[in-house]
Scaffold this motif. Structure first.
Motif, PDB file in Angstrom:
ATOM      1  N   THR A 211      24.012   0.435 -19.424  1.00  0.00           N
ATOM      2  CA  THR A 211      25.197  -0.206 -20.078  1.00  0.00           C
ATOM      3  C   THR A 211      26.355  -0.830 -19.190  1.00  0.00           C
ATOM      4  O   THR A 211      26.665  -2.047 -19.562  1.00  0.00           O
ATOM      5  N   LYS A 212      26.434  -0.055 -18.221  1.00  0.00           N
ATOM      6  CA  LYS A 212      27.479  -0.612 -17.416  1.00  0.00           C
ATOM      7  C   LYS A 212      27.315  -1.803 -16.289  1.00  0.00           C
ATOM      8  O   LYS A 212      28.010  -2.340 -15.778  1.00  0.00           O
ATOM      9  N   ILE A 213      26.172  -2.142 -16.138  1.00  0.00           N
ATOM     10  CA  ILE A 213      25.575  -3.098 -15.292  1.00  0.00           C
ATOM     11  C   ILE A 213      25.145  -4.299 -15.711  1.00  0.00           C
ATOM     12  O   ILE A 213      24.805  -5.175 -15.131  1.00  0.00           O
ATOM     13  N   VAL A 214      24.789  -4.319 -17.045  1.00  0.00           N
ATOM     14  CA  VAL A 214      24.171  -5.507 -17.535  1.00  0.00           C
ATOM     15  C   VAL A 214      25.143  -6.603 -17.429  1.00  0.00           C
ATOM     16  O   VAL A 214      24.701  -7.786 -16.832  1.00  0.00           O
ATOM     17  N   ALA A 215      26.694  -6.664 -17.641  1.00  0.00           N
ATOM     18  CA  ALA A 215      27.384  -7.832 -17.585  1.00  0.00           C
ATOM     19  C   ALA A 215      27.468  -8.266 -16.174  1.00  0.00           C
ATOM     20  O   ALA A 215      27.338  -9.238 -15.882  1.00  0.00           O
ATOM     21  N   PRO A 216      27.829  -7.502 -15.274  1.00  0.00           N
ATOM     22  CA  PRO A 216      28.257  -7.745 -13.881  1.00  0.00           C
ATOM     23  C   PRO A 216      26.726  -8.274 -13.256  1.00  0.00           C
ATOM     24  O   PRO A 216      26.859  -8.968 -12.391  1.00  0.00           O
ATOM     25  N   SER A 217      25.745  -7.485 -13.599  1.00  0.00           N
ATOM     26  CA  SER A 217      24.403  -8.119 -13.031  1.00  0.00           C
ATOM     27  C   SER A 217      23.876  -9.710 -13.529  1.00  0.00           C
ATOM     28  O   SER A 217      23.475 -10.276 -12.930  1.00  0.00           O
ATOM     29  N   ARG A 218      24.610  -9.804 -14.693  1.00  0.00           N
ATOM     30  CA  ARG A 218      24.124 -11.259 -15.383  1.00  0.00           C
ATOM     31  C   ARG A 218      25.120 -12.063 -14.666  1.00  0.00           C
ATOM     32  O   ARG A 218      24.806 -13.330 -14.041  1.00  0.00           O
ATOM     33  N   THR A 219      26.445 -11.719 -14.358  1.00  0.00           N
ATOM     34  CA  THR A 219      27.107 -12.543 -13.281  1.00  0.00           C
ATOM     35  C   THR A 219      26.591 -13.002 -12.128  1.00  0.00           C
ATOM     36  O   THR A 219      26.435 -13.873 -11.475  1.00  0.00           O
ATOM     37  N   LEU A 220      26.215 -11.886 -11.553  1.00  0.00           N
ATOM     38  CA  LEU A 220      25.518 -11.796 -10.257  1.00  0.00           C
ATOM     39  C   LEU A 220      24.334 -12.937 -10.048  1.00  0.00           C
ATOM     40  O   LEU A 220      24.103 -13.725  -9.391  1.00  0.00           O
ATOM     41  N   GLY A 221      23.481 -12.579 -11.193  1.00  0.00           N
ATOM     42  CA  GLY A 221      22.475 -13.318 -11.324  1.00  0.00           C
ATOM     43  C   GLY A 221      22.685 -14.956 -11.635  1.00  0.00           C
ATOM     44  O   GLY A 221      22.114 -15.866 -11.015  1.00  0.00           O
ATOM     45  N   GLU A 222      23.688 -15.150 -12.488  1.00  0.00           N
ATOM     46  CA  GLU A 222      24.237 -16.678 -12.769  1.00  0.00           C
ATOM     47  C   GLU A 222      24.720 -17.205 -11.324  1.00  0.00           C
ATOM     48  O   GLU A 222      24.316 -18.455 -11.074  1.00  0.00           O
ATOM     49  N   ARG A 223      25.362 -16.348 -10.347  1.00  0.00           N
ATOM     50  CA  ARG A 223      26.017 -17.002  -9.220  1.00  0.00           C
ATOM     51  C   ARG A 223      24.479 -17.418  -8.281  1.00  0.00           C
ATOM     52  O   ARG A 223      24.757 -18.482  -7.492  1.00  0.00           O
ATOM     53  N   ILE A 224      23.578 -16.442  -8.153  1.00  0.00           N
ATOM     54  CA  ILE A 224      22.885 -16.714  -7.453  1.00  0.00           C
ATOM     55  C   ILE A 224      21.794 -17.792  -7.845  1.00  0.00           C
ATOM     56  O   ILE A 224      21.335 -18.693  -6.909  1.00  0.00           O
ATOM     57  N   ALA A 225      21.526 -17.934  -9.102  1.00  0.00           N
ATOM     58  CA  ALA A 225      20.815 -18.912  -9.588  1.00  0.00           C
ATOM     59  C   ALA A 225      21.218 -20.374  -9.255  1.00  0.00           C
ATOM     60  O   ALA A 225      20.824 -21.314  -8.571  1.00  0.00           O
ATOM     61  N   ASP A 226      22.577 -20.408  -9.272  1.00  0.00           N
ATOM     62  CA  ASP A 226      23.402 -21.523  -9.084  1.00  0.00           C
ATOM     63  C   ASP A 226      23.288 -21.969  -7.405  1.00  0.00           C
ATOM     64  O   ASP A 226      22.852 -23.263  -7.146  1.00  0.00           O
ATOM     65  N   ARG A 227      23.638 -20.943  -6.713  1.00  0.00           N
ATOM     66  CA  ARG A 227      23.675 -21.388  -5.225  1.00  0.00           C
ATOM     67  C   ARG A 227      22.231 -21.672  -4.758  1.00  0.00           C
ATOM     68  O   ARG A 227      22.011 -22.441  -3.499  1.00  0.00           O
ATOM     69  N   PHE A 228      21.241 -20.785  -5.309  1.00  0.00           N
ATOM     70  CA  PHE A 228      19.953 -20.814  -4.660  1.00  0.00           C
ATOM     71  C   PHE A 228      19.453 -22.251  -4.955  1.00  0.00           C
ATOM     72  O   PHE A 228      18.757 -22.912  -4.163  1.00  0.00           O
ATOM     73  N   ALA A 229      19.713 -22.767  -6.005  1.00  0.00           N
ATOM     74  CA  ALA A 229      19.467 -24.103  -6.466  1.00  0.00           C
ATOM     75  C   ALA A 229      19.866 -25.184  -5.462  1.00  0.00           C
ATOM     76  O   ALA A 229      19.338 -26.040  -5.045  1.00  0.00           O
ATOM     77  N   ARG A 230      21.161 -25.102  -5.272  1.00  0.00           N
ATOM     78  CA  ARG A 230      21.844 -25.914  -4.457  1.00  0.00           C
ATOM     79  C   ARG A 230      21.440 -26.094  -2.888  1.00  0.00           C
ATOM     80  O   ARG A 230      21.187 -26.909  -2.171  1.00  0.00           O
ATOM     81  N   ALA A 231      21.134 -24.618  -2.370  1.00  0.00           N
ATOM     82  CA  ALA A 231      20.594 -24.569  -0.994  1.00  0.00           C
ATOM     83  C   ALA A 231      19.429 -24.924  -0.865  1.00  0.00           C
ATOM     84  O   ALA A 231      18.913 -25.515   0.178  1.00  0.00           O
ATOM     85  N   THR A 232      18.219 -24.589  -1.864  1.00  0.00           N
ATOM     86  CA  THR A 232      17.140 -24.926  -1.472  1.00  0.00           C
ATOM     87  C   THR A 232      16.560 -26.170  -1.917  1.00  0.00           C
ATOM     88  O   THR A 232      15.200 -26.939  -1.772  1.00  0.00           O
TER      89      THR A 232
END
Length: 302
Positions: A211-232
């Motif tokens: 319950t407590k980690i769903v929202a922050p984990s989504r934000t973490l995942g969104e940030r990683i997806a964005d930066r991973f695409a840029r870097a690679t």
């Protein structure tokens, strides 16, 4: 594979192939890069995935499992991540294929019971996922330490097998991590290309409560997806995640049992020749680590 990452190869098949000297499929051995030779449906499909391993398919044992080379160690400073704790979870273990009895033991992941761990996948040339994940994790660690972060590994290739998926979750929880990233590579069909980030679903069952980690984990995942695409320079997966690079699952114990923000990152598809060419490149792995580091930092810096 060339089988889809959702269709786990039976371990008896893996052992048979081991006897013939075949390379590993789901755990890390390429020949022309600096370091070698040393998944995921929507929640509605979770029931059909319950028999799978924690992050995908099984593999044949590798020709060898030397420790991957590491990027130059950066000096730890007092950068933007000072005071932050980040847990890196290198997917699988190169020794898993030698310990089928141990990794086949079922553990409780809240929604069901699942194998302790799996062997991972590999490229057609035998470069295993376990070697890939440890190499990228070392590079990621160095980048994060350079920004001042405290970095904890769930394992560093020093164990003969494992750790089990429930122990991996406990390590992140015990560290009170600000973020946990589990590094993987997929084993899907030829033509399936790109990366995706797996997010925890809403789960409340037994020892699992996300319950407590769903929202922050989504934000973490969104940030990683964005930066991973840029870097690679690579795109989100063309076979999962609706083109967003994000996928939600409720059948992964590493996510279900986590009490801190956590995601899995499938950096590419080892069974596709074009993706495999990237994954076996030391230069590309450094870019992958950079994208992960940038995504984590963007998340933690708010």
């Amino acid at each position: 594979m060339p089988y889809d990452h959702r269709n786990t190869v039976r371990r008896t098949f893996a052992l048979a192939l081991a006897a013939t000297g075949c390379c590993a499929v789901l755990a890390g051995c390429a020949t022309s890069q600096a370091s070698p030779p040393s998944g995921k449906a929507q929640e509605s499909q979770a029931a059909s995935q319950a028999a799978q391993g924690e992050s995908g398919t099984q593999s044949r044992p590798p020709f060898a499992s030397p420790r991957p080379s590491r990027s130059p160690v950066a000096a730890q400073g007092s950068g933007s991540l000072a005071g932050r704790t980040i847990v890196i979870d290198p997917g699988h273990n190169s020794g898993n294929f030698r310990h089928s009895d141990e990794i086949n033991q079922k553990v409780n992941i809240g929604t069901t019971r699942k194998e302790c761990d799996t062997t991972g996948t590999s490229t057609n040339a035998g470069y295993t996922e376990a070697s890939f994940t440890l190499d990228v994790s070392h590079r990621l660690r160095d980048l994060l330490k350079a920004r001042g972060a405290k970095v904890v590994f769930t394992h560093d290739g020093e164990r003969p097998w494992g750790p089990c998926i429930d122990e991996r979750a406990r390590i992140g929880n015990a560290a009170h991590a600000d973020a946990v990233v589990s590094v993987h590579a997929d084993g899907s069909a030829v033509g399936h290309r790109g990366f995706h980030v797996i997010l925890p679903a809403q789960v409340r069952a037994g020892a699992a409560d996300t319950t407590k980690i769903v929202a922050p984990s989504r934000t973490l995942g969104e940030r990683i997806a964005d930066r991973f695409a840029r870097a690679t320079g690579t795109s989100p997966a063309n076979y999962i995640g609706d083109g967003t690079g994000l996928d939600v699952r409720n059948d992964l114990g590493g996510l279900n049992l986590s009490t801190v923000p956590k995601v899995f990152v499938e950096c590419g598809n080892m069974r596709d020749p074009k993706d495999a060419q990237l994954l076996t490149s030391a230069a590309w792995r450094q870019k992958a680590a950079q994208g992960l580091a940038d995504g984590i930092a963007t998340y933690l810096e708010g």
